[in-house]
Design an enzyme around this catalytic site. Structure first.
Site, PDB file in Angstrom:
ATOM      1  N   CYS A 191      -1.023  -7.807  -0.897  1.00 15.93           N
ATOM      2  CA  CYS A 191      -0.026  -8.531  -1.689  1.00 15.93           C
ATOM      3  C   CYS A 191      -0.714  -9.603  -2.523  1.00 15.93           C
ATOM      4  O   CYS A 191      -0.230  -9.978  -3.587  1.00 15.93           O
ATOM      5  CB  CYS A 191       1.019  -9.130  -0.776  1.00 15.93           C
ATOM      6  SG  CYS A 191       0.300 -10.043   0.590  1.00 15.93           S
ATOM      7  N   LYS A 247       8.618  -2.875  14.127  1.00 18.50           N
ATOM      8  CA  LYS A 247       8.684  -1.528  13.530  1.00 18.50           C
ATOM      9  C   LYS A 247       7.526  -1.434  12.550  1.00 18.50           C
ATOM     10  O   LYS A 247       7.594  -1.936  11.441  1.00 18.50           O
ATOM     11  CB  LYS A 247      10.018  -1.356  12.805  1.00 18.50           C
ATOM     12  CG  LYS A 247      10.540   0.063  12.731  1.00 18.50           C
ATOM     13  CD  LYS A 247       9.603   1.084  12.120  1.00 18.50           C
ATOM     14  CE  LYS A 247       9.724   1.171  10.617  1.00 18.50           C
ATOM     15  NZ  LYS A 247       8.700   2.037   9.996  1.00 18.50           N
ATOM     16  N   GLU A 283       8.146 -11.395   2.774  1.00 17.66           N
ATOM     17  CA  GLU A 283       6.928 -11.516   1.970  1.00 17.66           C
ATOM     18  C   GLU A 283       6.806 -10.208   1.201  1.00 17.66           C
ATOM     19  O   GLU A 283       6.678  -9.143   1.777  1.00 17.66           O
ATOM     20  CB  GLU A 283       5.749 -11.737   2.921  1.00 17.66           C
ATOM     21  CG  GLU A 283       4.624 -12.473   2.264  1.00 17.66           C
ATOM     22  CD  GLU A 283       3.599 -11.516   1.720  1.00 17.66           C
ATOM     23  OE1 GLU A 283       3.847 -10.964   0.630  1.00 17.66           O
ATOM     24  OE2 GLU A 283       2.576 -11.310   2.388  1.00 17.66           O
ATOM     25  N   GLU A 285       3.944  -4.954  -9.722  1.00 19.50           N
ATOM     26  CA  GLU A 285       2.886  -4.831  -8.722  1.00 19.50           C
ATOM     27  C   GLU A 285       2.471  -3.360  -8.602  1.00 19.50           C
ATOM     28  O   GLU A 285       3.289  -2.494  -8.310  1.00 19.50           O
ATOM     29  CB  GLU A 285       3.368  -5.335  -7.358  1.00 19.50           C
ATOM     30  CG  GLU A 285       2.249  -5.379  -6.345  1.00 19.50           C
ATOM     31  CD  GLU A 285       2.696  -5.912  -4.992  1.00 19.50           C
ATOM     32  OE1 GLU A 285       3.727  -5.459  -4.485  1.00 19.50           O
ATOM     33  OE2 GLU A 285       1.988  -6.777  -4.441  1.00 19.50           O
TER      34      GLU A 285
HETATM   35  P1  ADP Z   1       6.078   1.469   0.970  1.00 22.95           P
HETATM   36  O1  ADP Z   1       7.080   1.966  -0.021  1.00 22.95           O
HETATM   37  O2  ADP Z   1       4.789   1.163   0.381  1.00 22.95           O
HETATM   38  O3  ADP Z   1       5.969   2.314   2.209  1.00 22.95           O
HETATM   39  P2  ADP Z   1       7.930  -0.382   2.122  1.00 22.95           P
HETATM   40  O4  ADP Z   1       8.211  -1.767   1.698  1.00 22.95           O
HETATM   41  O5  ADP Z   1       9.021   0.619   1.874  1.00 22.95           O
HETATM   42  O6  ADP Z   1       6.591   0.045   1.455  1.00 22.95           O
HETATM   43  O7  ADP Z   1       7.572  -0.333   3.665  1.00 22.95           O
HETATM   44  C1  ADP Z   1       7.318  -1.477   4.456  1.00 22.95           C
HETATM   45  C2  ADP Z   1       7.973  -1.273   5.800  1.00 22.95           C
HETATM   46  O8  ADP Z   1       9.380  -1.159   5.606  1.00 22.95           O
HETATM   47  C3  ADP Z   1       7.566  -0.005   6.543  1.00 22.95           C
HETATM   48  O9  ADP Z   1       7.491  -0.299   7.935  1.00 22.95           O
HETATM   49  C4  ADP Z   1       8.706   0.936   6.275  1.00 22.95           C
HETATM   50  O10 ADP Z   1       8.867   1.941   7.258  1.00 22.95           O
HETATM   51  C5  ADP Z   1       9.876  -0.021   6.296  1.00 22.95           C
HETATM   52  N1  ADP Z   1      11.081   0.459   5.608  1.00 22.95           N
HETATM   53  C6  ADP Z   1      11.174   1.344   4.588  1.00 22.95           C
HETATM   54  N2  ADP Z   1      12.459   1.529   4.225  1.00 22.95           N
HETATM   55  C7  ADP Z   1      13.211   0.741   5.028  1.00 22.95           C
HETATM   56  C8  ADP Z   1      14.603   0.473   5.146  1.00 22.95           C
HETATM   57  N3  ADP Z   1      15.501   1.055   4.380  1.00 22.95           N
HETATM   58  N4  ADP Z   1      14.998  -0.428   6.074  1.00 22.95           N
HETATM   59  C9  ADP Z   1      14.109  -1.053   6.870  1.00 22.95           C
HETATM   60  N5  ADP Z   1      12.781  -0.840   6.809  1.00 22.95           N
HETATM   61  C10 ADP Z   1      12.324   0.051   5.914  1.00 22.95           C
END
Ligand code: ADP
Length: 494
Positions: A295, A186, A261, A395
């Site tokens: 990161c 995903k 990570e 961060e």
């Molecule tokens: P940002 O806030 O910078 O977009 P995230 O850590 O939220 O960083 O995003 C990293 C990944 O996690 C992306 O692929 C995002 O779509 C996914 N993501 C965001 N929210 C969820 C969630 N509740 N469950 C699973 N994956 C998620």
């Protein structure tokens, strides 16, 4: 600083490369169940690059089922054949290295770092596919043989962030499928195209349909469904600590393992005897590389008090020369990925000022027509930062460097270790004894002595101490993390 870009082609026909509004499930390009799409934009110009499906739990279900269907045959494929297919995948990626690079530049907004190195990552792992072995075990009776087998989990899930999607996807896919798992990826909704292209190239390389699936959509809709799916047996997550916590909670509910990570607040510790001519360009690059959206960004400068003034002055000078703009110009730093990230970084700059740090350079959006449409923020230095300030603890994920000073080695260590993170660290010194001492005591998954990251080291484990996460990727034992151990006993005298 390496500047590329102007020699590289700047246009890519995304529509010719990837089907519009489709993701890859079981080897087929399909739209989302609900038919909705999400636009993917170039963050330097807000030009629409393409549309991806707004996948939901129903799409994740299709992808996981496709991966589950593909699993038995892939598990039973000879590891030597799996290795050959990974080598072929590497060849195909090498043949398309310029497109992979360009696509990532376009959707992330970073300048070109040269042809994609994804092929190297695949080759590193391919050679391990046929070297996953168990052990023979001592037995109580001579009539018995005991042994362990290392077996794949089945369907594994991978959630990828937007900052360097191609290499991060390869880092999960390669060991997962080398070990005989099938995978559902995903990607992030902000930068999913490179991952879709990698899925396409895997198919082109002859990796069977369903072994690598890429489902797009928003995190809370598509991402959240992946670790909760009953057929997913293991997860990997790279991204923010908040989302990582949610994914871990979902894995806890599903009772499946994961590696995470989650970023860092990496210290650059500069000792009095450091070679500043070497350190300065590396420190600049450490926080402006990918606009600080890595990161491993070296976001805290922990400097001997006697060096502070000249070093800050030299860094301010160097920051003012960092060329910023759309990635295809001769620039060293592009925009941030989105308005959300731009607001977040500008918000942290305000917090820094409010909490009493001294703004040395940068601190806002750059002015000029070419910056109008992009999510740019100037490279920024804060001096006189105290360890308890938010800009020293949290961060920021942007080009913001916090300068902290210390009086002695113990204080340097206390500051360097004084955050909840522990991903990467650097020590700048010409004293080998101090370097060794500090390297041992720094709480970080990676320590660079007179260098920033472990780039250039092949197979250097990447991962965090403390709240930067757990599990290591991109090294020789990563493939083992994608296997589970089975103990088998043969009774020769039943
Ligand atoms: P940002 O806030 O910078 O977009 P995230 O850590 O939220 O960083 O995003 C990293 C990944 O996690 C992306 O692929 C995002 O779509 C996914 N993501 C965001 N929210 C969820 C969630 N509740 N469950 C699973 N994956 C998620």
């Amino acid at each position: 600083m390496t500047v590329t870009g102007s020699e590289a082609p700047t246009q890519l026909d995304v529509a010719a490369l990837l089907p519009d509004g489709a993701h890859l499930i079981g080897g087929e390009w399909v739209p989302a169940h609900g038919g909705e799409t999400i636009e993917v934009c170039n963050p330097a110009t807000q030009e629409v690059l393409g549309r991806i499906p707004r996948g939901t739990a129903a799409d994740v279900d299709d992808a996981v089922k496709a991966a589950a269907d593909a699993f038995p045959a892939w598990r039973d494929t000879s590891p030597g054949v799996r290795a050959q297919l990974l080598y072929r995948f590497a060849d195909v990626c090498r043949a398309h290295a310029a497109e992979l690079d360009l696509l990532e530049c376009l959707e992330v907004g970073h300048p070109s770092w040269g042809p994609s190195r994804i092929a190297d990552q695949l080759i590193y792992v391919a050679g391990m596919a046929d070297k996953v072995t168990g052990h023979t075990l001592p037995t109580a009776s001579p009539n018995m043989i005991g042994m362990t087998l290392r077996e794949p989990y089945g369907v594994v899930g991978s959630i990828i962030p937007w900052n360097t999607p191609g290499p991060l996807m390869a880092a999960d896919v390669a060991p997962a499928i080398a070990a005989g798992n099938t995978i559902v990826v995903k990607p992030a909704e902000d930068a999913p195209l490179t991952c879709l292209l990698l899925g396409k190239l895997a198919l082109e390389a002859g990796i069977p349909p369903g072994v690598v699936n890429v489902v797009t959509g928003y995190g809370p809709e598509a991402g959240a469904a992946l670790p909760l799916h009953p057929l997913v047996r293991r997860m990997s997550f790279t991204g923010s600590p908040e989302t990582g916590t949610r994914v871990m909670e979902a894995c806890a509910r599903s009772l499946i393992p994961l590696h995470v990570e989650l970023g860092g607040k990496s210290p650059q510790v500069v000792l009095r005897d450091a070679d500043l001519d070497k350190a300065i360009p590396a420190i600049v690059r450490g926080i402006t590389f990918n606009t600080g959206q890595v990161c491993a960004a070296g976001s805290r400068l922990v400097v001997d008090a006697s060096l502070r003034a000249p070093l800050v002055e030299a860094l301010a000078e160097a920051f003012s020369k960092v060329r910023m703009g759309p990635w295809h110009e001769r620039v060293e730093m592009g925009p941030l990925i989105s308005k959300k990230q731009q607001d977040r970084v500008l918000g942290y700059i305000e917090v820094g000022k409010e909490q009493g740090a001294r703004l040395v350079t940068g601190g806002g959006k750059p002015s000029g027509a070419k910056f109008d449409k992009g999510f740019f923020v100037e490279p920024t230095i804060f001096d006189e930062v105290r360890p308890d300030m938010r800009i020293a603890q949290e961060e920021i994920f942007g080009p913001v460097l916090s300068v902290l000073t210390y009086e002695d080695e113990e204080e340097a260590l206390a500051i360097a270790n004084g955050t909840s993170y522990g991903l990467v660290s650097s020590i700048w010194t010409s004293d080998v004894g101090r370097a060794v001492r500090l390297a041992r005591r720094i709480e970080a998954g990676q320590v660079g002595i007179n260098t920033t990251w472990s780039g250039g080291v092949i197979g250097s484990p990447h991962g965090g101490y403390k709240r930067s996460g757990f599990g290591r990727v991109m090294h020789a034992e990563t493939i083992l993390e994608y296997t589970q151990l089975k103990s088998v006993v043969i009774n020769g005298n039943p």
